[in-house]
Design an enzyme around this catalytic site. Structure first.
Site, PDB file in Angstrom:
ATOM      1  N   GLN A   1     -55.596  73.487   6.971  1.00  0.00           N
ATOM      2  CA  GLN A   1     -55.495  74.474   8.060  1.00  0.00           C
ATOM      3  C   GLN A   1     -56.319  75.545   8.080  1.00  0.00           C
ATOM      4  O   GLN A   1     -56.182  76.105   7.137  1.00  0.00           O
ATOM      5  CB  GLN A   1     -54.073  74.717   8.800  1.00  0.00           C
ATOM      6  CG  GLN A   1     -54.013  75.271  10.041  1.00  0.00           C
ATOM      7  CD  GLN A   1     -54.401  74.276  10.995  1.00  0.00           C
ATOM      8  OE1 GLN A   1     -54.398  72.805  11.099  1.00  0.00           O
ATOM      9  NE2 GLN A   1     -55.141  74.739  12.153  1.00  0.00           N
TER      10      GLN A   1
ATOM     11  N   LYS B   1     -49.264  68.548  14.365  1.00  0.00           N
ATOM     12  CA  LYS B   1     -49.764  67.574  13.742  1.00  0.00           C
ATOM     13  C   LYS B   1     -48.907  66.500  12.873  1.00  0.00           C
ATOM     14  O   LYS B   1     -49.030  65.556  12.916  1.00  0.00           O
ATOM     15  CB  LYS B   1     -50.778  68.177  12.713  1.00  0.00           C
ATOM     16  CG  LYS B   1     -51.983  68.442  13.502  1.00  0.00           C
ATOM     17  CD  LYS B   1     -53.043  69.383  12.578  1.00  0.00           C
ATOM     18  CE  LYS B   1     -54.076  69.902  13.664  1.00  0.00           C
ATOM     19  NZ  LYS B   1     -54.859  71.070  12.606  1.00  0.00           N
TER      20      LYS B   1
ATOM     21  N   ASP C   1     -60.754  65.716   8.714  1.00  0.00           N
ATOM     22  CA  ASP C   1     -61.047  66.931   9.637  1.00  0.00           C
ATOM     23  C   ASP C   1     -62.641  66.738   9.979  1.00  0.00           C
ATOM     24  O   ASP C   1     -63.092  67.366  10.954  1.00  0.00           O
ATOM     25  CB  ASP C   1     -60.880  68.285   9.001  1.00  0.00           C
ATOM     26  CG  ASP C   1     -59.777  69.086   9.897  1.00  0.00           C
ATOM     27  OD1 ASP C   1     -59.604  68.757  10.653  1.00  0.00           O
ATOM     28  OD2 ASP C   1     -59.131  69.901   8.970  1.00  0.00           O
TER      29      ASP C   1
HETATM   30  N1  GUN Z   1     -58.166  75.508  12.929  1.00  0.00           N
HETATM   31  C1  GUN Z   1     -58.632  75.405  14.196  1.00  0.00           C
HETATM   32  N2  GUN Z   1     -58.861  73.996  14.627  1.00  0.00           N
HETATM   33  C2  GUN Z   1     -58.862  73.350  13.246  1.00  0.00           C
HETATM   34  C3  GUN Z   1     -59.048  72.015  13.208  1.00  0.00           C
HETATM   35  O1  GUN Z   1     -59.628  71.207  13.761  1.00  0.00           O
HETATM   36  N3  GUN Z   1     -58.749  71.695  11.758  1.00  0.00           N
HETATM   37  C4  GUN Z   1     -58.305  72.592  10.895  1.00  0.00           C
HETATM   38  N4  GUN Z   1     -58.144  72.017   9.488  1.00  0.00           N
HETATM   39  N5  GUN Z   1     -57.994  73.917  10.867  1.00  0.00           N
HETATM   40  C5  GUN Z   1     -58.312  74.256  12.214  1.00  0.00           C
END
Ligand code: GUN
Length: 295
Positions: free
Chosen positions: A98, A54, A121
């Site tokens: 995350q 990311k 998100d």
């Molecule tokens: N863990 C797995 N997928 C995601 C996501 O799309 N966003 C976040 N913040 N954590 C994740």
């Protein structure tokens, strides 16, 4: 029939090129640089690689990017204080914590603490509620990426039987909601299967579109699908390690057998994964434009 491969890598590349131009324009015309912070607690290798990807993608697009890595023992209080700091940081338009978080931290409490205007998100209840109502909001990245893949691959969703495997807050529930809405890549008849579903194959066999998000490697096999179905594989399962120490990945779908029967299928890797990251970038640019009063 051998399925058309729906490449997330290619689709994501096209969207990123559009985004890069938008970021360049924002900087040149409006002196606006979108900013994203990713916050990782603990050392889960999968989470580490997602967060790194990311941050790298953000930098490549000209998005200001910060990465915060915290030890697994970080307290809820400490994490909330960091979220609050970024809520008040004008350089940052998007905050991503995350998931999953360590067990001693209340995930909901942390997600609710993020300013909804920076919730790129799309996990804050304000954004979840707006999504449910079909209002303008940040859409959660994986479901949003799936919609783009369906749309850009020319998959007809209106009136289609869509069967979703998995009922998570991140994928199953939001994609079900989005696909039943009166919108592009919507208007579907939606079924959600989960661990208590009595006969999953009964449902998948009548599906025009299957979206698998269960976290069980190769669970969807050719005998479970209808000839000509479109299969979207959200699973990223680590099933081993190469001699060079690289993770070997498998989706929730048995790609080799299913591709002989489906009309179209997403691969793993190179399917939904790159789209999730790209939609995060899209949301971050949207957040920056909103903060600057440009939309
Ligand atoms: N863990 C797995 N997928 C995601 C996501 O799309 N966003 C976040 N913040 N954590 C994740």
């Amino acid at each position: 029939m051998t399925a058309k491969i729906i490449s997330g890598t290619e689709t994501a590349k096209a969207i990123r090129e559009e985004l890069k131009q938008e970021v360049d324009q924002l900087r040149e015309k409006h002196n606006v640089v979108p900013g994203l912070v990713t916050i990782l607690v603990g050392e889960d290798p999968a989470s580490q690689s997602y967060v790194t990807a990311k941050t790298k993608t953000a930098k490549a697009l000209g998005i200001h990017s910060e990465q915060v890595t915290l030890p697994a023992e970080t307290s809820e209080q400490e994490l909330l204080a960091i979220v609050d700091k970024y809520n008040n940081d004008v350089k940052i338009n998007g905050i991503l914590v995350q998931l999953p978080l360590p067990k001693h931290i209340n995930e909901g409490k942390v997600l609710f603490a993020i300013n909804p205007d920076k919730d790129v998100d799309g996990f804050h209840p304000v954004n979840v509620g707006k999504m449910m109502l079909g209002e303008q909001c940040f859409l959660p990245c994986t479901p949003h990426g799936i919609l783009e893949l369906l749309q850009r691959s020319g998959t007809e969703t209106s009136g289609a039987e869509v069967v979703i495997l998995g009922r998570s807050n991140i994928v199953g529930k939001p994609i079900a909601n989005l696909m039943l809405q009166k919108r592009k890549a919507g208007n579907a008849t939606v079924t959600i299967c989960h661990t208590r579903t009595k006969d999953m194959a009964f449902h998948t066999r009548r599906a025009d579109i299957i979206i698998a998000a269960v976290g069980v490697p190769k669970m969807v096999t050719a005998d479970m699908i209808k000839e000509g179905a479109v299969v979207i594989d959200v699973g990223v399962n680590r099933i081993g390690m190469t001699s060079e120490g690289k993770a070997i990945l498998a989706g929730d779908v048995d790609f080799e057998s299913v591709k002989e029967k489906a009309a179209a299928i997403t691969p793993v890797p190179g399917g939904v994964g790159p789209m999730t990251i790209t939609m995060l970038m899209k949301n971050t640019v949207q957040a920056a434009k909103q903060a600057a009063g440009l939309i």
